[in-house]
Enzyme design. Structure first.
Site, PDB file in Angstrom:
ATOM      1  N   GLU A 240     -38.480 -52.663  27.543  1.00 21.98           N
ATOM      2  CA  GLU A 240     -39.004 -51.865  28.646  1.00 21.98           C
ATOM      3  C   GLU A 240     -38.786 -52.629  29.942  1.00 21.98           C
ATOM      4  O   GLU A 240     -39.385 -53.687  30.159  1.00 21.98           O
ATOM      5  CB  GLU A 240     -40.492 -51.580  28.439  1.00 21.98           C
ATOM      6  CG  GLU A 240     -41.083 -50.660  29.493  1.00 21.98           C
ATOM      7  CD  GLU A 240     -42.572 -50.455  29.299  1.00 21.98           C
ATOM      8  OE1 GLU A 240     -43.323 -50.655  30.269  1.00 21.98           O
ATOM      9  OE2 GLU A 240     -42.987 -50.112  28.167  1.00 21.98           O
ATOM     10  N   CYS A 274     -43.426 -50.651  36.958  1.00 25.92           N
ATOM     11  CA  CYS A 274     -42.017 -50.358  36.663  1.00 25.92           C
ATOM     12  C   CYS A 274     -41.609 -48.938  37.019  1.00 25.92           C
ATOM     13  O   CYS A 274     -40.412 -48.647  37.132  1.00 25.92           O
ATOM     14  CB  CYS A 274     -41.702 -50.645  35.193  1.00 25.92           C
ATOM     15  SG  CYS A 274     -42.688 -49.682  34.036  1.00 25.92           S
TER      16      CYS A 274
END
Length: 466
Positions: A240, A274
């Site tokens: 990720e 993110c």
């Protein structure tokens, strides 16, 4: 100590002001080897695997213990990670809920019947499958959600029955250590969850070992893809990474309702998310109105000490990040962007919430993840051009559309290269049971508690001759 010698201690500092929090012993290569040996031994002793009901009992006890310490956990998040206390409290409550969701997901972690009797060769047979632990899990975590990311990486491994070794971010190890401590108090036997406080060399040793079954990574794309290239044959993984989240605004959008969403999505945790709002594409005729209102909202945010209840935006994780972000902002201004608000370094590692109008396409703030409190607004002539620019980078994660035109929204959603598109909400929306995945350079595999548990198990089939 000579420069060639590795550090033996880790000094944990507050993100705000860099004050001392704790001194931790660093684990060595020998420690990592010992941890791997313990984890492998536990996995190989199949007759001693923890039964599902035992794992559920441990996790239920963990939720009880964490519920008693929600405020203390939140304060730890605020101190070591710099997340404002109001948001750290949300993360702490969410972490408790995440453990509960793991228990619920475990009830649905099952196999299926495989049809037999469809050919003469398969006559008089019965086949079914079930899921079993994949093996030793090594998890490398990030700083920005120091409690909840550990819940997402470690607790699914425990629930799936995998021994797990976790390396927390060196800036925020205390939340991780607390989870491991509470797991032990909840009854998890020794060795099933081990925390490795180590440098990158030792972390690489852990990740690249052939005894792994699964590697979980949350962090930068450069590090994640490099580690993936070094995995031993057969090791599964989930990566990720970050994105440069785009937002498309059309001329039917409710601007007054949109501004609070963009403000939260862009400046939450000082933009260190993110899927933080970074690139906002707006019709040219609406650009001045939108940037003016967004700048006004940004200027009203309280910036400062994250342990204070009224703080909206805390510090960056390290002082050098403040310098980097300021360099990127000043570069964009020099190249033609208009600085609408912000663009200033503050004391104790903080940076003013910043809004830029029309940075050049090739500026760093337009092409790279800022990971700071900076929102870029771009004016467009046609929505097709806006979508083209939104899709122009090698990263793709979550995106958003603000519109009152459902047909237009559906068209844009279909055209955007993203794993999730929010309508009239910011790009950072997430609940823990939904799939969460980066595309292309932004990641590999699918996060989310149930999805991670599935990845940490593998299917086994039984075929019975009747």
């Amino acid at each position: 100590m000579s420069k060639s010698q590795p550090n033996t201690q880790l000094e944990v500092l507050t993100a705000y002001g860099q004050a001392h929090l704790a001194t931790l012993a660093m684990h060595t290569a020998d420690d990592a080897e010992r941890m791997l040996g313990i984890a492998e031994s536990l996995f190989k002793r199949r007759d001693a695997w923890l039964a599902k009901h035992e794992r559920i009992a441990i996790l239920k006890k963990l939720t009880s213990l964490m519920s008693e310490q929600v405020e203390a956990l939140a304060m730890t998040i605020a101190r070591e990670g710099g997340k404002p206390l109001k948001d750290a409290r949300v993360e702490s409550e969410r972490a408790v809920d995440g453990v509960e969701k793991t228990i619920e997901a475990l009830a649905h972690l099952n196999g299926s019947e495989i049809p037999m009797g469809l050919t003469p060769a398969a006559a008089n047979k019965l086949a079914f499958s079930y899921r079993e632990p994949i093996g030793v899990v090594v998890a490398v975590s990030a700083f920005n959600h120091p409690l909840n990311l550990i819940i997402h990486q470690v607790i699914p491994a425990v629930a799936a029955g995998c021994p797990v070794i976790v390396k927390p971010a060196s800036t925020t190890p205390l939340s991780c250590l607390k989870v491991a401590e509470l797991l032990a108090k909840a009854g998890l036997p020794d060795g099933w969850c081990q925390v490795c406080i180590c440098d990158n060399t030792v972390a690489t040793q852990l990740v690249t070992d052939s005894r792994l079954g699964f590697f979980s990574f949350i962090g930068s794309a450069r590090v994640g893809w490099q580690l993936r290239s070094q995995l031993a044959p057969g090791v599964r993984c989930a990566l990720e990474h970050g994105g440069v989240a785009p937002v498309i605004v059309d001329n039917t959008a409710d601007i007054e309702a949109m501004i609070p969403n963009l403000t939260k999505g862009g400046f939450y945790h000082a933009g260190q998310v993110c899927v933080s709002v970074q690139r906002v594409f707006v019709p040219k005729a609406m650009a001045e109105d939108i940037v003016g209102k967004l700048a006004k909202a940004a200027e009203q945010l309280v910036v400062g000490d994250p342990t204070q209840a009224d703080t909206d935006v805390g510090p960056l994780i390290l002082p050098r990040e403040v310098d980097r972000i300021d360099e990127w902002v000043q570069e964009a201004v020099q190249q033609g962007a208009r600085l609408v608000t912000g663009g200033k370094k503050l004391a104790n590692g903080c940076y003013t919430p910043t809004v830029l109008l029309d940075p050049p396409e090739q500026a760093k703030v337009s092409t790279l993840e800022v990971f700071g409190p900076v929102v870029c607004v771009y004016s467009y002539q046609t929505i097709d051009k806006a979508v083209q620019r939104a899709n122009s980078l090698n990263v793709a994660f979550q995106a958003a559309v603000f519109s009152s035109d459902l047909q237009q929204s559906m068209k844009v959603m279909q055209q955007l290269d993203a794993s999730a598109v929010m309508l009239n909400d910011h790009t950072a929306f997430r609940v823990d049971w939904m799939p969460f995945a980066g595309r292309r350079h932004s990641g590999l595999g699918t996060g989310g508690i149930g999805y991670t548990m599935h990845d940490m198990t593998q299917e086994k089939m039984f075929v019975l001759s009747l």
